[in-house]
Design a protein around this motif. Structure first.
Motif, mmCIF file in Angstrom:
data_model
loop_
_atom_site.group_PDB
_atom_site.id
_atom_site.type_symbol
_atom_site.label_atom_id
_atom_site.label_comp_id
_atom_site.label_asym_id
_atom_site.label_seq_id
_atom_site.Cartn_x
_atom_site.Cartn_y
_atom_site.Cartn_z
ATOM 1 N N SER A 58 0.811 -1.219 0.000
ATOM 2 C CA SER A 58 0.000 0.000 0.000
ATOM 3 C C SER A 58 0.841 1.264 0.000
ATOM 4 O O SER A 58 0.357 2.339 -0.375
ATOM 5 C CB SER A 58 -0.942 0.005 1.216
ATOM 6 N N ASP A 59 2.098 1.171 0.416
ATOM 7 C CA ASP A 59 2.939 2.365 0.458
ATOM 8 C C ASP A 59 3.651 2.631 -0.866
ATOM 9 O O ASP A 59 4.390 3.615 -0.995
ATOM 10 C CB ASP A 59 3.965 2.253 1.583
ATOM 11 N N GLU A 60 3.449 1.753 -1.876
ATOM 12 C CA GLU A 60 4.057 1.987 -3.177
ATOM 13 C C GLU A 60 3.341 3.136 -3.894
ATOM 14 O O GLU A 60 2.116 3.185 -3.932
ATOM 15 C CB GLU A 60 3.975 0.722 -4.047
ATOM 16 N N PRO A 61 4.082 4.078 -4.477
ATOM 17 C CA PRO A 61 3.444 5.210 -5.173
ATOM 18 C C PRO A 61 2.751 4.784 -6.463
ATOM 19 O O PRO A 61 3.064 3.729 -7.038
ATOM 20 C CB PRO A 61 4.623 6.145 -5.452
ATOM 21 N N ASP A 62 1.835 5.618 -6.926
ATOM 22 C CA ASP A 62 1.048 5.292 -8.112
ATOM 23 C C ASP A 62 1.917 5.071 -9.342
ATOM 24 O O ASP A 62 1.621 4.211 -10.181
ATOM 25 C CB ASP A 62 0.029 6.401 -8.393
ATOM 26 N N HIS A 63 3.008 5.834 -9.461
ATOM 27 C CA HIS A 63 3.815 5.696 -10.676
ATOM 28 C C HIS A 63 4.519 4.336 -10.733
ATOM 29 O O HIS A 63 4.815 3.847 -11.835
ATOM 30 C CB HIS A 63 4.832 6.847 -10.783
ATOM 31 N N ILE A 64 4.751 3.718 -9.592
ATOM 32 C CA ILE A 64 5.330 2.370 -9.581
ATOM 33 C C ILE A 64 4.286 1.354 -10.046
ATOM 34 O O ILE A 64 4.574 0.485 -10.879
ATOM 35 C CB ILE A 64 5.861 2.009 -8.182
ATOM 36 N N PHE A 65 3.069 1.460 -9.520
ATOM 37 C CA PHE A 65 2.002 0.570 -9.993
ATOM 38 C C PHE A 65 1.767 0.761 -11.493
ATOM 39 O O PHE A 65 1.536 -0.215 -12.226
ATOM 40 C CB PHE A 65 0.705 0.841 -9.220
ATOM 41 N N ASP A 66 1.809 1.989 -11.961
ATOM 42 C CA ASP A 66 1.604 2.246 -13.392
ATOM 43 C C ASP A 66 2.708 1.601 -14.225
ATOM 44 O O ASP A 66 2.454 1.108 -15.330
ATOM 45 C CB ASP A 66 1.567 3.756 -13.651
ATOM 46 N N MET A 67 3.923 1.612 -13.707
ATOM 47 C CA MET A 67 5.035 1.014 -14.428
ATOM 48 C C MET A 67 4.852 -0.498 -14.558
ATOM 49 O O MET A 67 5.107 -1.076 -15.624
ATOM 50 C CB MET A 67 6.356 1.332 -13.718
ATOM 51 N N TYR A 68 4.409 -1.146 -13.485
ATOM 52 C CA TYR A 68 4.211 -2.596 -13.512
ATOM 53 C C TYR A 68 2.905 -2.999 -14.196
ATOM 54 O O TYR A 68 2.734 -4.168 -14.549
ATOM 55 C CB TYR A 68 4.224 -3.156 -12.083
ATOM 56 N N GLY A 69 1.973 -2.063 -14.362
ATOM 57 C CA GLY A 69 0.706 -2.358 -15.018
ATOM 58 C C GLY A 69 -0.428 -2.526 -14.039
ATOM 59 O O GLY A 69 -0.226 -2.726 -12.841
ATOM 60 N N LYS A 70 -1.638 -2.450 -14.549
ATOM 61 C CA LYS A 70 -2.824 -2.469 -13.693
ATOM 62 C C LYS A 70 -2.936 -3.751 -12.869
ATOM 63 O O LYS A 70 -3.482 -3.745 -11.762
ATOM 64 C CB LYS A 70 -4.082 -2.260 -14.523
ATOM 65 N N ASP A 71 -2.429 -4.872 -13.402
ATOM 66 C CA ASP A 71 -2.505 -6.135 -12.647
ATOM 67 C C ASP A 71 -1.698 -6.086 -11.356
ATOM 68 O O ASP A 71 -1.938 -6.881 -10.444
ATOM 69 C CB ASP A 71 -2.003 -7.297 -13.507
ATOM 70 N N SER A 72 -0.754 -5.162 -11.266
ATOM 71 C CA SER A 72 0.104 -5.113 -10.081
ATOM 72 C C SER A 72 -0.665 -4.701 -8.832
ATOM 73 O O SER A 72 -0.181 -4.893 -7.714
ATOM 74 C CB SER A 72 1.274 -4.152 -10.314
ATOM 75 N N ARG A 73 -1.847 -4.157 -9.006
ATOM 76 C CA ARG A 73 -2.690 -3.797 -7.855
ATOM 77 C C ARG A 73 -3.509 -4.987 -7.357
ATOM 78 O O ARG A 73 -4.198 -4.885 -6.338
ATOM 79 C CB ARG A 73 -3.625 -2.644 -8.216
ATOM 80 N N ASP A 74 -3.451 -6.088 -8.083
ATOM 81 C CA ASP A 74 -4.207 -7.293 -7.729
ATOM 82 C C ASP A 74 -3.237 -8.334 -7.167
ATOM 83 O O ASP A 74 -2.498 -8.974 -7.922
ATOM 84 C CB ASP A 74 -4.924 -7.835 -8.969
ATOM 85 N N PRO A 75 -3.176 -8.532 -5.846
ATOM 86 C CA PRO A 75 -2.208 -9.458 -5.245
ATOM 87 C C PRO A 75 -2.300 -10.864 -5.847
ATOM 88 O O PRO A 75 -3.387 -11.394 -6.068
ATOM 89 C CB PRO A 75 -2.601 -9.471 -3.760
ATOM 90 N N GLY A 76 -1.146 -11.441 -6.112
ATOM 91 C CA GLY A 76 -1.095 -12.802 -6.631
ATOM 92 C C GLY A 76 -0.945 -12.887 -8.129
ATOM 93 O O GLY A 76 -0.658 -13.961 -8.665
ATOM 94 N N THR A 77 -1.157 -11.770 -8.849
ATOM 95 C CA THR A 77 -0.911 -11.782 -10.279
ATOM 96 C C THR A 77 0.591 -11.756 -10.540
ATOM 97 O O THR A 77 1.395 -11.468 -9.655
ATOM 98 C CB THR A 77 -1.558 -10.571 -10.958
#
Length: 499
Positions: A311-330
């Protein structure tokens, strides 16, 4: 059985004689050196002394552990192995063969196949029609590496990776081939790569396991077994620990309801005393391993929730890894988790992604797998690089074998299947000590036989260990009267791909 906090009272007659010897004087005599060593290690910050040295004074400060490891100055401190289970099609991803388009549907010449073993799934075919890839290939980066349209994100990082097109293995079916790639032997029971590194080099973080495995959720395909990250005949504390998505990342780690940490600490203290008595009586090394695992589990109750919280990861990191990175286990989320684990000092992080077994409908199947993995893979590489970690982190991508140039089943202009092929496939490595922007090895015009610089699985293992400062011929463990090693009696370091 126990009375008070300091004294053991056993009802077992076999232990009563042992307990008589477990008085204060004997305890202090037996543990005085150990206590002194612990104090000395604390003063020297031993976790740094025995971790891999870096920096300009690394050679002068080079320290070996009790096994005499590392044997030489290492380039790698940690590794993330992105294992693509099922056998990715090198023909549709990395091994560009433009001449095949003029041979569509023609039978694969016997002079190419050379009577090589086939699987039971295509051995009965009356013909072996050539199936050129329908994917568009282009050259990327200053290196000019060929990459297909399926991997737009990987194409942007080709100048950071070393593509090995000449991999070879001995196994043609999934289970023995995966076991071979992960343990150096086709038969179950041998230690995995991560377990060998854990045994040889130890941990850089006392609150987390040395070796952690992450498996993408919800994927079909060939089954994965925990023995693939098992310790085999090495002491049990060196086995890989699987982290899962969801409420409990590690099974059985959380305290039962109405059971707090103080209760657990008291229980472990008593259990440690009991195991100490048992170890003194029988000298079984597994008793010490069990004690270490209990203590690690206790520390992990605090460290695991913290390291698995993204949860402490910034939005630009999630954007870099892609939308699936917000879904644990992908896969993408596991790539991000891998980076966080590596930051915390975990030495070996193993990712498994299933479903690369395209016997039929190969174009659609491999396209779907690349869509699931391409962005997360490239983002992990970029993320490590921007944090200054790639220079001492080894990144490995690949499966257990490749796919055939001939079609399994019906061949059309837009569809084909590909069977298993062990004699020529592609993997890539990047990071610590590996040359950047390099393509190594070559295959024939059919991607069927290696024509230049073959790299066997044993060679891959020898090279991996070498990057960690380990001579693969000297890291051994005696079991049942024989000294075993990861590379068995084979393997050569592929020095051409090393800086």
């Amino acid at each position: 059985m126990c009375s008070g906090h300091d004294t053991l009272r056993s009802d077992n007659k076999d232990l009563q004689e042992v307990e008589k010897q477990w008085d204060r004087r004997n305890f202090l005599t037996k543990t005085s050196l150990g206590i002194g060593a612990l104090a000395f290690g604390s003063l020297l910050k031993a976790e740094k002394a025995f971790s891999n040295p870096t920096g300009p004074d690394a050679v002068q400060n080079f320290v070996k552990n009790k096994l005499g490891l590392p044997h030489h100055l290492p380039k790698a401190k940690r590794i993330v192995y992105l294992f693509q289970s099922g056998g990715p099609s090198q023909l549709d991803m990395f091994d560009y063969k433009p001449k095949l388009k003029d041979m569509f549907g023609q039978d694969l010449p016997p002079s190419v196949r050379q009577g090589q073993r086939l699987t039971g799934m295509s051995a009965q075919q009356s013909s072996f029609p050539i199936a050129p890839s329908i994917m568009d290939f282009k050259q990327y980066g200053e290196s000019g590496s060929w990459v297909s349209e399926l991997m737009p994100h990987t194409s942007k990082v080709v100048d950071d990776i070393c593509i090995i097109k000449s991999m070879q293995t001995d196994q043609i079916n999934h289970d023995p081939a995966i076991t071979f790639m992960q343990t150096g032997n086709q038969l179950p029971g041998r230690p995995s790569i991560g377990s060998w590194l854990s045994y040889g080099l130890g941990s850089d973080n006392e609150n987390l396991p040395t070796f952690i495995t992450l498996v993408t959720k919800g994927q079909g395909g060939q089954p994965l077994y925990s023995r693939l990250w098992g310790n085999g005949f090495l002491p049990t504390e060196h086995q890989g620990v699987q982290f899962r998505s969801g409420k409990d990342p590690v099974l059985y780690l959380s305290d039962p309801e109405n059971y707090d940490g103080n209760d657990r600490r008291t229980m472990l203290d008593y259990l440690s005393k009991l195991n100490g008595v048992q170890n003194d009586a029988y000298g079984d090394p597994e008793i010490l391993a069990r004690m270490k695992q209990y203590e690690m589990a206790f520390r992990m109750q605090t460290s695991v929730p913290e390291v698995t919280d993204l949860s402490d990861e910034p939005d630009h990191i999630f954007d870099m890894y892609g939308k699936d990175s917000r879904d644990p286990g992908t896969y993408a989320a596991n790539c991000l988790m891998a980076r966080k684990l590596l930051e915390k000092g975990v030495k070996f992080v193993q990712l498994y992604h299933q479903g690369w077994d395209q016997h039929i409908a190969c174009p659609g199947g491999v396209r779907n797998k690349c869509k699931q993995t391409d962005q997360g893979t490239a983002a992990l590489l970029q993320d490590l690089k921007q944090r200054g970690m790639l220079e001492d982190t080894l990144v490995v991508w690949g499966g257990e074998f490749g796919r055939t140039v001939y079609s399994q089943g019906q061949l059309t202009d837009t569809n084909y299947g590909r069977d298993h092929h062990p004699k020529a496939f592609t993997m890539w490595m990047a990071g610590a000590g590996v040359k950047k922007g390099m393509t190594y090895g070559e295959t024939d015009d059919f991607s069927y036989n290696v024509t230049e610089n073959p790299v066997h699985v044993h060679d891959f293992h020898a090279t991996l260990l070498h990057l960690f400062g380990v001579d693969h011929e000297r890291l051994t463990f005696k079991h049942q009267g024989r000294r075993f090693r990861l590379t068995d009696v084979h393997g050569h370091v592929v020095k051409d791909i090393l800086t």
